[in-house]
Each structure stands twice: as C-alpha cells, then as structure tokens.
Enzyme design. Structure first.
Site, mmCIF file in Angstrom:
data_model
loop_
_atom_site.group_PDB
_atom_site.id
_atom_site.type_symbol
_atom_site.label_atom_id
_atom_site.label_comp_id
_atom_site.label_asym_id
_atom_site.label_seq_id
_atom_site.Cartn_x
_atom_site.Cartn_y
_atom_site.Cartn_z
ATOM 1 N N THR A 69 10.020 4.279 -5.984
ATOM 2 C CA THR A 69 9.974 3.000 -5.163
ATOM 3 C C THR A 69 10.888 2.265 -5.930
ATOM 4 O O THR A 69 12.023 1.501 -5.600
ATOM 5 C CB THR A 69 8.637 2.393 -4.931
ATOM 6 O OG1 THR A 69 8.082 3.166 -4.084
ATOM 7 C CG2 THR A 69 8.992 1.029 -4.089
ATOM 8 N N ASN A 137 9.558 12.964 4.124
ATOM 9 C CA ASN A 137 8.411 13.197 3.653
ATOM 10 C C ASN A 137 7.226 13.475 4.440
ATOM 11 O O ASN A 137 6.146 14.110 4.433
ATOM 12 C CB ASN A 137 8.071 11.900 2.837
ATOM 13 C CG ASN A 137 8.185 10.805 3.508
ATOM 14 O OD1 ASN A 137 9.454 10.517 3.762
ATOM 15 N ND2 ASN A 137 7.325 9.928 3.885
ATOM 16 N N SER A 185 10.360 11.249 -8.579
ATOM 17 C CA SER A 185 9.026 10.548 -8.948
ATOM 18 C C SER A 185 8.265 11.643 -9.398
ATOM 19 O O SER A 185 7.989 12.842 -8.744
ATOM 20 C CB SER A 185 8.523 9.867 -7.673
ATOM 21 O OG SER A 185 7.188 9.425 -7.938
ATOM 22 N N THR A 223 8.416 -1.816 -21.434
ATOM 23 C CA THR A 223 8.162 -0.578 -22.320
ATOM 24 C C THR A 223 7.915 0.735 -21.367
ATOM 25 O O THR A 223 6.944 0.734 -20.451
ATOM 26 C CB THR A 223 6.672 -0.941 -23.010
ATOM 27 O OG1 THR A 223 6.888 -2.290 -23.913
ATOM 28 C CG2 THR A 223 6.370 0.260 -24.145
ATOM 29 N N CYS A 304 2.067 5.895 2.032
ATOM 30 C CA CYS A 304 2.287 4.775 1.837
ATOM 31 C C CYS A 304 1.620 3.727 3.053
ATOM 32 O O CYS A 304 1.492 2.558 2.676
ATOM 33 C CB CYS A 304 3.557 4.080 1.303
ATOM 34 S SG CYS A 304 4.402 5.411 -0.004
HETATM 35 N N1 PLP Z 1 10.722 8.306 -1.223
HETATM 36 C C1 PLP Z 1 10.095 9.313 -0.729
HETATM 37 C C2 PLP Z 1 10.657 10.165 0.332
HETATM 38 C C3 PLP Z 1 8.625 9.249 -0.809
HETATM 39 O O1 PLP Z 1 8.017 10.218 -0.232
HETATM 40 C C4 PLP Z 1 7.999 8.387 -1.598
HETATM 41 C C5 PLP Z 1 6.479 8.241 -1.754
HETATM 42 O O2 PLP Z 1 5.646 8.849 -0.751
HETATM 43 C C6 PLP Z 1 8.605 7.411 -2.191
HETATM 44 C C7 PLP Z 1 9.974 7.401 -2.051
HETATM 45 C C8 PLP Z 1 8.074 6.368 -3.363
HETATM 46 O O3 PLP Z 1 7.896 7.007 -4.341
HETATM 47 P P1 PLP Z 1 6.690 6.524 -5.465
HETATM 48 O O4 PLP Z 1 5.316 6.597 -5.160
HETATM 49 O O5 PLP Z 1 6.960 7.113 -6.840
HETATM 50 O O6 PLP Z 1 6.801 4.976 -5.676
#
Ligand code: PLP
Length: 363
Positions: A69, A137, A185, A223, A304
């Site tokens: 994110t 996703n 990530s 950090t 999310c």
């Molecule tokens: N982008 C995609 C395609 C994702 O599936 C996700 C999390 O579900 C993110 C970004 C965000 O990742 P993070 O959980 O590391 O903030």
C-alpha cells in the site's frame, strides 16, 4: 481449519521465520554509526542485495517500506506528480485511493486490460503515468505487462506495476519488460507482515512521501522494519509447486462448477492458485459465513475490503452485474495439502445445495 486465502496473506515460510527471528535478536538501528548499528545495517543491505538480485534491479533502486500500500502510494506520489494518471479498472484500492484524479483504463470481460483502449487513452495524454497490476488479487487474471509497457514507451509514458500477487507465483522481469517501477509486499509470498518495497529503474528521482530521518537515501523516512525485511529477502525464490497448486485449483474449480458455480476469469491466463467462484443468486457473505462455519477460510472481494458488504469493483468492471456481489475467492497457499481440496469440496457442496434451495428460479 482449512486456509484457502493466500492472496490475503501467504502462510509464513520457515526460512523467512528463521531470518526474521535472527534479525529480531540483532541489537542496533541500521542508521547508527557504531558497531551494533553496523551489524543491523549489514542485515538491511544484504536483504536489499538479495531483492535486487532476485528482481534483476540495482540495490540502489530498492526502497524498503511498510508494504505494498505504501509502495504504490510512493510510486504515485513520486512519479505521478504533474502527469495525467491512468489506472486499470481492476486495480487494488492501494492504487485507486492513492491517486486523486485518474483516468480509468477499461478491462475486457476476461478481466485483462483493454490494450486498444490504453493505446487510445495514451494518444491524448502526454507523459502520463500508467498503473497496472501484474495479476489481479480477486481473480488471479494476468495482464499483458509486456504489451502494455511497449504502448507506454511508444507514448512516452511511465509504467508502474503492482506486482504484489505475482512475486513468487508468476515472476517476470518487470524492469526489463519496460516498467518504470514495481511494488511488492513480503507477506504475499511468505514473509512476516510489515515490509514491502518499491523497486525502480535506475536514475529516477524519488521524492519521499514519508520524509522523517532521511532513511533509504532520503526516499523513505523511518527506521526500517528489519525482521520483516530480513524475512522478505529469505522468502524470495522459495520453492513454489505451481503445477501441483494449479492442478488442485482446477479440481476445486471443476467441482464447484458442477455444483452450479461460474468461474470468473477462467478463460484468461491466471495465477496458478486463484479461482473466483460466483454462485448465482447467493450473496457472497452467505457463502463466506457457511464456509467459515465449516472451517474453510476464503474471501470475497479483496481482503482489505472484506467486512464491507459491497460488490467487488473488479467484477463490476468485468461487466458481471449482480454476480459481482455473489462471488468468493479461493486462493491456495504455497503449503496447501491434498486433504484441503476434499474438505473444501465437501463444504462447498453442502453450502451450495442449501443456499441454492432458497434462490427463486428467476434469480
Ligand atoms: N496490491 C495488491 C494487488 C494487493 O493484493 C494488496 C493486498 O491485498 C496490496 C496491493 C496491498 O498490500 P499490503 O498488504 O502490503 O499493503
């Protein structure tokens, strides 16, 4: 419990756990000049080198941050300033909410980006920033990043790739394909939650979104989360049984179709582990709750946004109308066992039989 929600977060890899625990024992802040600080710095820089080697980039172009994110937001902040921003219709909210004024690039009913539409949108927008995910996703559908990158290069546009769901499952050399930057990530490929990175092509000026103490060469203050970063590096390149996982995914999909489900995005190239299953007339929450009560963890929409009772913007963009609120995502983790496939099938069959009984014929 049967965990089939890997796209929300993959189970921890043992090698990532070991590396994170070792880093947790290290005393010292990587910014300190003394011996302890130098020890911590060594862990950080060795993780940076590993990530750069794995992604065919330069260590100097790896910016560690808290997750994707943040990496997506940093890319849009640093690369999008003063440019028109074009984003795919099925992008994650990390992209959708980071860019205030955007133009949407439509997708085809298959879920793949409409490249002809991208080309014509680029024609009237000089020096744009295009944001496209490598893999979706919710559906696992893969975009053709190589072709999109060529269109961007021809139009003098920058391309940021959200590679979050692809790393470890469908790796590509995004910078060599022509991307300007990509986000990843750690927890999406078996590292502890808490670290991600923005990786860029050389010689880009990246203005910090979080300024703080000037860490990461002034591009990301704060950090760094050393244990999560060490875990991220250790999880890179861990063995991924893609063929076995995709065979079990296909088995689950075929079985669910036989119970009345529709596999969304099933005709497109996809991640090996993901299937998006709509059960016509049955709300996604009803399916989730019934499966959860049977001990099966899956999601609807993106992790999310689960908890919100809203139709998936991804499925709406694919033109699925009511089905957009009637689909669940099953995403197999790296360590899935055969027994999970049978347990899912038994739970799905009983859920579908009960739920479809209550659906009016016209639904
Ligand atoms: N982008 C995609 C395609 C994702 O599936 C996700 C999390 O579900 C993110 C970004 C965000 O990742 P993070 O959980 O590391 O903030």
């Amino acid at each position: 419990m049967i965990y089939l929600d890997a796209n929300a977060t993959e189970p921890l890899r043992p090698e990532a756990r070991d590396a994170a625990l070792t880093a947790m024992e290290a005393v010292g802040n990587p910014s300190s000049v003394h011996q302890a600080g130098r020890g911590a710095r060594k862990i950080l820089e060795s993780a940076r080198e590993q990530l750069a080697a794995f992604t065919n980039s330069r260590p100097a172009d790896v910016i560690f941050c808290a997750g994707a994110t943040e990496a997506d937001a940093l890319a849009i902040h640093a690369l999008g300033a003063g440019r028109p921003i074009l984003i795919g219709a099925t992008e994650h909210d990390a992209i959708r909410t980071a860019a205030p004024h955007t133009v949407t690039i439509p997708v085809l009913p298959s879920g793949q980006v409409d490249l002809a539409a991208l080309e014509s949108l680029l024609a009237s927008r000089n020096g744009a920033l295009v944001c496209l995910m490598a893999a979706n996703n919710e559906t696992g559908v893969l975009h053709d990043i190589e072709k999109a990158a060529k269109l961007c290069a021809a139009a003098g546009a920058l391309l940021h790739v959200d590679a979050v769901q692809s790393i470890g499952r469908a790796n590509q050399d995004w910078l060599a394909l022509g991307a300007t930057s990509f986000a990843l990530s750690g927890h999406k490929f078996g590292a502890p939650i808490g670290a991600g990175a923005l990786v860029t092509c050389p010689n880009l000026e990246i203005k910090a979104l979080i300024k703080g103490g000037g860490q990461e060469l002034g591009r990301r203050g704060g950090t760094p989360a050393l244990p999560a970063i060490a875990g991220l590096a250790a999880a890179l390149g861990s063995p991924y049984p893609a063929e076995q996982i995709s065979a079990w995914r296909d088995e689950i999909e075929a079985f669910s179709i036989a119970q009345g489900a529709i596999a969304i995005g099933g005709g497109a190239s996809r991640l090996p582990n993901t299937t998006c299953l709509a059960l016509p007339g049955v709300r996604a929450e009803t399916q989730l709750i019934a499966l959860d009560m049977a001990g099966i963890c899956v999601s609807s929409g993106s992790a999310c946004s689960s908890g919100k009772v809203a139709s998936s913007h991804v499925l709406l963009a694919m033109g699925l109308g009511n089905l957009a609120g009637q689909a669940i995502r099953v995403s197999l983790p790296w360590n899935v066992q055969e027994g999970a496939v049978q347990k899912f099938q038994a739970a799905y069959a009983s859920m579908a039989t009960r739920a479809l009984r209550n659906v009016p014929q016209s639904a």
